[in-house]
Write an enzyme that holds these catalytic residues in place. Structure first.
Site: not given
Ligand code: AP5
Length: 216
Positions: A13, A88, A127, A160, A171
């Site tokens: 996203k 969300r 990531r 992160r 998550r």
């Protein structure tokens, strides 16, 4: 034009939002980025949000809704907003509807990015994020041309804190449980579109930009 980018953690996203917001001249409102900035700054909201984020749970609706309402008061949102990672929960969707109604604005399109869990886990585990401007890279799929630094601002790339494998699974579970109803909310409103997001970054950007042009 006001757009919403929905989809599970790691689906891309944020990567797509940067391109689309720049193309369509929309303010990019990413609640994850706003919350991480609050955590970094050590504000009261940041202190409250931190434990939720680090354990992979959603920050309470009232906190996130307040942050978004405050953000919508800012002038740069008047020309249109790309909401990334918000709403969300169905309660957040209702709050956003009410906030936009008060401002005389409405949602033009909701793009729900979809990819299999194995793809999401691979994207999240590789990531690396700029600690300064928050731009996302990927060690395999989107490496920085500046090595361990950000191409844009030179900041150091870090992993992160919520990208650890045990938090990622939480998550994903939270997404399935709490966010599933949000797509239905916008399906009923007639603005929902599903996006196949398991291909290369550039092909997905082309698909999304073509859809944005049709909405304009
Ligand atoms: P948030 O920051 O919103 O995280 P998320 O939704 O979990 O999404 P991600 O940032 O993990 O993924 P993304 O879809 O943006 O993927 P990206 O483009 O980076 O939220 C974090 C936390 O904040 C939440 O857990 C919660 O605690 C809290 N929070 C935030 N909003 C909230 C809300 N509304 N309510 C309550 N709590 C909230 O891409 C991922 C990686 O894949 C990158 O490395 C990228 O380079 C790579 N990549 C992207 N696309 C592709 C592709 N097509 N092919 C190969 N690699 C790709």
């Amino acid at each position: 034009m006001n757009l919403i980018f929905l989809g599970p953690p790691g689906v891309g996203k944020g990567t797509q939002a940067l391109q689309v917001a720049a193309y369509a001249k929309l303010a990019h409102v990413a609640t994850g980025d706003i919350l991480r900035a609050a955590v970094k700054a050590g504000t009261k909201t940041g202190l409250e949000a931190r434990s939720y984020m680090d354990s992979g749970r959603l920050v309470p609706d009232e906190v996130v809704n307040r942050l978004v309402r405050e953000r919508l008061e800012e002038k740069d949102t008047q020309g249109g907003v790309l909401f990334d990672g918000y709403p969300r929960t169905p309660a957040q969707a209702q709050s956003l509807d009410a906030a936009l109604r008060e401002l005389g604005r409405k949602i033009s399109g909701v793009f729900d990015f979809q990819a299999p869990d194995a793809v999401l886990v691979e994207r999240i585990s590789g990531r690396r994020t700029c600690g300064k401007c928050q731009k996302a890279y990927h060690v395999k799929f989107a490496p920085s041309k500046a090595g361990e630094s950000c191409e844009t601002c030179g900041g150091a790339l870090v992993q992160r804190s919520d990208d650890k494998p045990e938090t990622v699974q939480k998550r994903l579970d939270v997404y399935r449980k709490d966010t599933a109803g949000v797509g239905d909310h916008y399906r009923k409103a007639g603005v929902y579109q599903a996006i196949a997001a398991d291909g290369p970054i550039g092909a997905i950007t082309e698909d999304v930009l073509a859809r944005v042009k049709r909405l304009a």
